[in-house]
Design a protein around this motif. Structure first.
Motif, PDB file in Angstrom:
ATOM      1  N   MET A  84       0.833  -1.208   0.000  1.00 40.99           N
ATOM      2  CA  MET A  84       0.000   0.000   0.000  1.00 40.99           C
ATOM      3  C   MET A  84       0.868   1.258   0.000  1.00 40.99           C
ATOM      4  SD  MET A  84      -2.990  -1.387   2.596  1.00 40.99           S
ATOM      5  CE  MET A  84      -3.531   0.193   3.071  1.00 40.99           C
ATOM      6  N   VAL A  85       1.947   1.294   0.789  1.00 42.04           N
ATOM      7  CA  VAL A  85       2.862   2.446   0.843  1.00 42.04           C
ATOM      8  C   VAL A  85       3.515   2.649  -0.512  1.00 42.04           C
ATOM      9  CG1 VAL A  85       5.028   3.294   1.852  1.00 42.04           C
ATOM     10  CG2 VAL A  85       3.261   2.304   3.325  1.00 42.04           C
ATOM     11  N   ALA A  86       3.952   1.559  -1.164  1.00 39.29           N
ATOM     12  CA  ALA A  86       4.602   1.673  -2.479  1.00 39.29           C
ATOM     13  C   ALA A  86       3.619   2.205  -3.517  1.00 39.29           C
ATOM     14  CB  ALA A  86       5.141   0.311  -2.908  1.00 39.29           C
ATOM     15  N   THR A  87       2.368   1.788  -3.453  1.00 40.62           N
ATOM     16  CA  THR A  87       1.358   2.271  -4.396  1.00 40.62           C
ATOM     17  C   THR A  87       1.141   3.767  -4.228  1.00 40.62           C
ATOM     18  OG1 THR A  87       0.274   0.118  -4.385  1.00 40.62           O
ATOM     19  CG2 THR A  87      -1.031   1.963  -5.177  1.00 40.62           C
ATOM     20  N   VAL A  88       1.036   4.245  -3.002  1.00 43.65           N
ATOM     21  CA  VAL A  88       0.837   5.674  -2.751  1.00 43.65           C
ATOM     22  C   VAL A  88       2.044   6.462  -3.233  1.00 43.65           C
ATOM     23  CG1 VAL A  88       0.595   7.424  -0.925  1.00 43.65           C
ATOM     24  CG2 VAL A  88      -0.787   5.328  -0.864  1.00 43.65           C
ATOM     25  N   ALA A  89       3.260   5.966  -2.966  1.00 45.02           N
ATOM     26  CA  ALA A  89       4.482   6.668  -3.386  1.00 45.02           C
ATOM     27  C   ALA A  89       4.543   6.766  -4.905  1.00 45.02           C
ATOM     28  CB  ALA A  89       5.714   5.944  -2.849  1.00 45.02           C
ATOM     29  N   LEU A  90       4.174   5.711  -5.624  1.00 42.85           N
ATOM     30  CA  LEU A  90       4.176   5.748  -7.083  1.00 42.85           C
ATOM     31  C   LEU A  90       3.119   6.717  -7.615  1.00 42.85           C
ATOM     32  CD1 LEU A  90       4.726   1.982  -7.965  1.00 42.85           C
ATOM     33  CD2 LEU A  90       6.297   3.880  -8.371  1.00 42.85           C
ATOM     34  N   LEU A  91       1.957   6.778  -6.984  1.00 47.99           N
ATOM     35  CA  LEU A  91       0.922   7.726  -7.411  1.00 47.99           C
ATOM     36  C   LEU A  91       1.393   9.172  -7.228  1.00 47.99           C
ATOM     37  CD1 LEU A  91      -2.375   6.070  -6.098  1.00 47.99           C
ATOM     38  CD2 LEU A  91      -1.709   6.433  -8.472  1.00 47.99           C
ATOM     39  N   VAL A  92       2.021   9.460  -6.096  1.00 48.55           N
ATOM     40  CA  VAL A  92       2.529  10.812  -5.833  1.00 48.55           C
ATOM     41  C   VAL A  92       3.613  11.162  -6.846  1.00 48.55           C
ATOM     42  CG1 VAL A  92       3.831  12.255  -4.177  1.00 48.55           C
ATOM     43  CG2 VAL A  92       1.899  10.845  -3.402  1.00 48.55           C
ATOM     44  N   ALA A  93       4.529  10.230  -7.115  1.00 53.67           N
ATOM     45  CA  ALA A  93       5.593  10.485  -8.092  1.00 53.67           C
ATOM     46  C   ALA A  93       4.993  10.705  -9.476  1.00 53.67           C
ATOM     47  CB  ALA A  93       6.580   9.321  -8.114  1.00 53.67           C
ATOM     48  N   GLY A  94       4.008   9.951  -9.830  1.00 45.18           N
ATOM     49  CA  GLY A  94       3.337  10.116 -11.120  1.00 45.18           C
ATOM     50  C   GLY A  94       2.670  11.465 -11.234  1.00 45.18           C
ATOM     51  N   LEU A  95       2.017  11.915 -10.151  1.00 40.28           N
ATOM     52  CA  LEU A  95       1.389  13.230 -10.162  1.00 40.28           C
ATOM     53  C   LEU A  95       2.427  14.344 -10.291  1.00 40.28           C
ATOM     54  CD1 LEU A  95      -1.407  12.778  -7.463  1.00 40.28           C
ATOM     55  CD2 LEU A  95      -1.718  13.091  -9.921  1.00 40.28           C
ATOM     56  N   LEU A  96       3.571  14.210  -9.611  1.00 45.69           N
ATOM     57  CA  LEU A  96       4.632  15.209  -9.711  1.00 45.69           C
ATOM     58  C   LEU A  96       5.176  15.282 -11.125  1.00 45.69           C
ATOM     59  CD1 LEU A  96       6.602  14.757  -6.362  1.00 45.69           C
ATOM     60  CD2 LEU A  96       5.226  16.706  -7.054  1.00 45.69           C
ATOM     61  N   VAL A  97       5.379  14.149 -11.759  1.00 48.55           N
ATOM     62  CA  VAL A  97       5.859  14.115 -13.142  1.00 48.55           C
ATOM     63  C   VAL A  97       4.827  14.762 -14.056  1.00 48.55           C
ATOM     64  CG1 VAL A  97       6.458  12.602 -15.088  1.00 48.55           C
ATOM     65  CG2 VAL A  97       7.380  12.140 -12.810  1.00 48.55           C
ATOM     66  N   ALA A  98       3.565  14.451 -13.884  1.00 53.12           N
ATOM     67  CA  ALA A  98       2.514  15.039 -14.708  1.00 53.12           C
ATOM     68  C   ALA A  98       2.470  16.548 -14.496  1.00 53.12           C
ATOM     69  CB  ALA A  98       1.167  14.410 -14.386  1.00 53.12           C
ATOM     70  N   LEU A  99       2.644  17.028 -13.246  1.00 52.68           N
ATOM     71  CA  LEU A  99       2.615  18.446 -12.938  1.00 52.68           C
ATOM     72  C   LEU A  99       3.790  19.161 -13.607  1.00 52.68           C
ATOM     73  CD1 LEU A  99       1.265  20.766 -11.345  1.00 52.68           C
ATOM     74  CD2 LEU A  99       2.764  20.171  -9.443  1.00 52.68           C
ATOM     75  N   MET A 100       4.971  18.569 -13.572  1.00 54.91           N
ATOM     76  CA  MET A 100       6.145  19.184 -14.207  1.00 54.91           C
ATOM     77  C   MET A 100       5.985  19.256 -15.715  1.00 54.91           C
ATOM     78  SD  MET A 100       9.566  18.096 -12.251  1.00 54.91           S
ATOM     79  CE  MET A 100       9.415  16.668 -11.272  1.00 54.91           C
ATOM     80  N   ILE A 101       5.409  18.219 -16.312  1.00 56.98           N
ATOM     81  CA  ILE A 101       5.183  18.240 -17.753  1.00 56.98           C
ATOM     82  C   ILE A 101       4.157  19.322 -18.103  1.00 56.98           C
ATOM     83  CG2 ILE A 101       4.249  16.893 -19.695  1.00 56.98           C
ATOM     84  CD1 ILE A 101       5.481  14.416 -18.395  1.00 56.98           C
ATOM     85  N   TRP A 102       3.143  19.483 -17.301  1.00 55.59           N
ATOM     86  CA  TRP A 102       2.103  20.473 -17.564  1.00 55.59           C
ATOM     87  C   TRP A 102       2.657  21.885 -17.447  1.00 55.59           C
ATOM     88  CZ3 TRP A 102      -0.830  23.691 -14.081  1.00 55.59           C
ATOM     89  CH2 TRP A 102      -1.929  24.294 -14.691  1.00 55.59           C
ATOM     90  N   ILE A 103       3.511  22.120 -16.411  1.00 58.96           N
ATOM     91  CA  ILE A 103       4.098  23.441 -16.193  1.00 58.96           C
ATOM     92  C   ILE A 103       5.054  23.782 -17.335  1.00 58.96           C
ATOM     93  CG2 ILE A 103       5.640  24.772 -14.705  1.00 58.96           C
ATOM     94  CD1 ILE A 103       4.344  23.432 -12.327  1.00 58.96           C
ATOM     95  N   SER A 104       5.856  22.839 -17.748  1.00 57.94           N
ATOM     96  CA  SER A 104       6.856  23.122 -18.778  1.00 57.94           C
ATOM     97  C   SER A 104       6.231  23.234 -20.175  1.00 57.94           C
ATOM     98  CB  SER A 104       7.948  22.053 -18.807  1.00 57.94           C
ATOM     99  OG  SER A 104       7.391  20.800 -19.223  1.00 57.94           O
ATOM    100  N   GLY A 105       5.082  22.768 -20.298  1.00 62.24           N
ATOM    101  CA  GLY A 105       4.498  22.652 -21.541  1.00 62.24           C
ATOM    102  C   GLY A 105       3.733  23.584 -22.247  1.00 62.24           C
TER     103      GLY A 105
END
Length: 184
Positions: A163-184
């Protein structure tokens, strides 16, 4: 009547056999055996029970197997219990003429009883003891109590880690999506 001469056909009579003396000549014995498939035939009347499968009825000429011997024939050729045959070997070795061997596969499934009539006489019964032993209650603390439904099982360490690994991957995925959106 001892177990060797028991005419009872018990429920669940697998791998049993009954040996009958046969007061007939060979032609008469063959004629009697030929009626084995007929529930009202001469063999069924002489035995007192219907024979369903004539393939499991044998007329044995003791003179023809005298070199081999009836006890040895019953154990090695028919497959009867050596201990049971040995217990009656004196009687079996003293027989002459013809005998009729009826194996349990020749009979129906239910319990019954042979009521042999002339020209047959019951000589022996071979097979396993089919006496049903009474059940005894379990004597263990593990056998007491009642299982109650409900209540969740505690979460294992592996489940919590997943469960902890799933939450960490979701947060990392959201951060990556946010950086792509900002740079884009």
């Amino acid at each position: 009547m001892d177990a060797g001469h028991d005419a009872t056909i018990p429920m669940g009579h697998h791998d049993m056999a009954w040996l009958f003396g046969l007061d007939l000549d060979r032609a008469g014995a063959d004629g009697l055996r030929a009626t084995a498939g007929d529930p009202n035939g001469a063999l069924a009347q002489a035995l007192g029970v219907a024979i369903l499968s004539p393939d499991h009825i044998d007329v044995i000429d003791i003179g023809a197997i005298s070199v081999f011997g009836l006890p040895r024939y019953l154990t090695e050729a028919v497959g009867l219990s050596d201990a049971q045959v040995t217990a009656q070997s004196d009687m079996l070795s003293g027989l002459t003429g013809l005998v009729l061997l009826v194996r349990s596969r020749a009979l129906g499934d239910g319990p019954a009883r042979f009521t042999p009539n002339a020209p047959l006489r019951l000589l022996a019964r071979f097979g396993t003891d089919t006496t049903i032993q009474p059940l005894t209650p379990l004597r263990s603390n593990g056998a007491t109590g009642v299982i109650e439904p409900g209540g969740k099982a505690p979460k294992s360490d592996a489940r919590i880690g997943g469960m902890v690994a799933t939450v960490a991957l979701l947060v990392a995925g959201l951060l990556v999506a946010l950086m792509i959106w900002i740079s884009g």
